[in-house]
Scaffold this active site. Sequence first.
Site, PDB file in Angstrom:
ATOM      1  N   ARG A  28       0.742  -1.269  -0.089  1.00  0.00           N
ATOM      2  CA  ARG A  28      -0.127  -0.032  -0.074  1.00  0.00           C
ATOM      3  C   ARG A  28       0.939   1.297   0.113  1.00  0.00           C
ATOM      4  NH1 ARG A  28      -5.465  -1.563   2.112  1.00  0.00           N
ATOM      5  NH2 ARG A  28      -5.416  -3.547   2.571  1.00  0.00           N
ATOM      6  N   THR A  52     -21.550   5.860  10.102  1.00  0.00           N
ATOM      7  CA  THR A  52     -20.148   6.700  10.300  1.00  0.00           C
ATOM      8  C   THR A  52     -20.728   8.295   9.931  1.00  0.00           C
ATOM      9  OG1 THR A  52     -18.011   7.116   9.723  1.00  0.00           O
ATOM     10  CG2 THR A  52     -19.511   6.465   7.664  1.00  0.00           C
ATOM     11  N   LYS A 104     -17.942   9.717   6.524  1.00  0.00           N
ATOM     12  CA  LYS A 104     -18.151   9.369   4.798  1.00  0.00           C
ATOM     13  C   LYS A 104     -19.152  10.442   4.165  1.00  0.00           C
ATOM     14  CE  LYS A 104     -16.254   4.822   5.045  1.00  0.00           C
ATOM     15  NZ  LYS A 104     -16.484   3.365   5.653  1.00  0.00           N
ATOM     16  N   THR A 149     -10.493   8.678  24.962  1.00  0.00           N
ATOM     17  CA  THR A 149     -11.098  10.192  24.724  1.00  0.00           C
ATOM     18  C   THR A 149     -12.253  10.284  23.778  1.00  0.00           C
ATOM     19  OG1 THR A 149      -8.768  10.771  25.505  1.00  0.00           O
ATOM     20  CG2 THR A 149     -10.183  12.381  24.280  1.00  0.00           C
TER      21      THR A 149
HETATM   22  C1  LIG Z   1     -15.430   2.550   6.461  1.00  0.00           C
HETATM   23  C2  LIG Z   1     -16.314   1.538   7.185  1.00  0.00           C
HETATM   24  C3  LIG Z   1     -16.311   1.397   8.100  1.00  0.00           C
HETATM   25  C4  LIG Z   1     -15.625   2.095   9.114  1.00  0.00           C
HETATM   26  O1  LIG Z   1     -16.099   3.585   9.497  1.00  0.00           O
HETATM   27  P1  LIG Z   1     -15.122   4.521   9.819  1.00  0.00           P
HETATM   28  O2  LIG Z   1     -15.832   5.616  10.586  1.00  0.00           O
HETATM   29  O3  LIG Z   1     -14.375   4.917   8.684  1.00  0.00           O
HETATM   30  O4  LIG Z   1     -14.143   4.167  10.870  1.00  0.00           O
HETATM   31  C5  LIG Z   1     -17.526   0.649   8.631  1.00  0.00           C
HETATM   32  N1  LIG Z   1     -18.033  -0.245   8.135  1.00  0.00           N
HETATM   33  C6  LIG Z   1     -17.884  -0.312   6.575  1.00  0.00           C
HETATM   34  C7  LIG Z   1     -18.724  -1.168   5.966  1.00  0.00           C
HETATM   35  C8  LIG Z   1     -16.942   0.715   6.195  1.00  0.00           C
HETATM   36  O5  LIG Z   1     -16.857   0.799   4.625  1.00  0.00           O
END
Ligand SMILES: *Cc1c(COP(=O)(O)O)cnc(C)c1O
Length: 404
Positions: free
Chosen positions: A21, A244, A247, A277
């Site tokens: 990577r 999340t 994203k 934290t």
């Molecule tokens: C990116 C991702 C996560 C983790 O989310 P983050 O906020 O980036 O840690 C969880 N599940 C899936 C399917 C993801 O693609």
Amino acid sequence: MDFDGFFKQRLDGLREAGNYRVFADLERKAGTFPNATRHINGEVKDITVWCSNDYLGMGQHPKVLDAMKEAIDKCGAGAGGTRNISGTNHYHVLLEQELADLHNKEDALLFTSGYVSNWTTLSTLGSKIPGCVIFSDALNHASMIEGIRHSKAERRIWKHNDVEDLDRQLSEYPADVPKIIAFESVYSMDGDIAPIKEICDVADKHGAMTYIDEVHAVGIYGSRGGGIAEREGLMDRISLIEGTLGKAFGVVGGYITGSKNLCDFVRSFGSGFIFTTALPPAAAAGACASIKHLKSSQVEREAHQERVATFRKKLDQAGIPHMMNSSHIVPVMVKNAAKCKFLSDLLLDNYGAYIQPINYPTVPEGTERLRITPTPLHTDEDMDQLVEALSNLWSQCALSRAVA
Ligand SMILES: *Cc1c(COP(=O)(O)O)cnc(C)c1O
């Protein structure tokens, strides 16, 4: 033991397989996303980002930036502690209310990332519910897999999106065994969508709890951005919705939503929630502003769908093969790790188009791809440039074209 020699040998193995990577050193430009600059060998170059998970460009939205700046000025940089010991800031409380409302649930619980939310919640439920069995979709994200593994609960893997296989495996257990079905709505790499209603029907039949990861759908689908379950009117049938803030909402953080007791349980027993934290107050304020905006604005979602459809059409016209699905994720299939990396390097170096290659172990060997995520902010001109670049490279590398 020669530790360093061992590390190097294993890294060389990755390099030989084309799976090493390399991170592009980027500077995102607020206000002109998806444009960014790339730092390379002491130089800076302008590039266009084609593989961001900031799906709607909310990471530069004025409402989000203003909320974050205001929170920094009011509260400072960090949260100052764990949620338990002085770290709960009013912004966290407001954000949890906003999230519970988004998914029409009694409560929500914030985590420092989506990864941590999956890991912590599944490991807590799996380890604390006596005799629990977790039924995990074969293509679940690493964060769910690791959480389940850490829980040491019995794990059954069912065929991806195959409700009959799920039903069959659930039937092997007596009715009084506690069962959790863990799956995603939009799968990140193929962009396909789970049969949520059918999964809920099977869950009801067996008295199982349902756990859905809507990470690639929140903000993007549903009339308020509640995800695929909102769009299909199924949020009430799912026990726990995970998402999340990093994203489509454009900030950082993760969360679960569900019943009051479920959230309180994870809050009270989840190590990955308790002993870390809290998110910076400004991140919570920014996420809150982003969610609020996307609850009422359809502009971003509509433009997103239109841009994705337009991009697919342009790929088709050029005969560039891509996997069809009903989401916003456009996988352009290369099916070879070394070629995938090579194409990605040429796109970036010669055409200023940044698309990270997706290789094993993120996807199975032989399904290597360029995962492209058009956003509302990619213009027709951006798209034409990328398709022309891909078309040139397809000829240069003698890759096969799709029949239009
Ligand atoms: C990116 C991702 C996560 C983790 O989310 P983050 O906020 O980036 O840690 C969880 N599940 C899936 C399917 C993801 O693609």
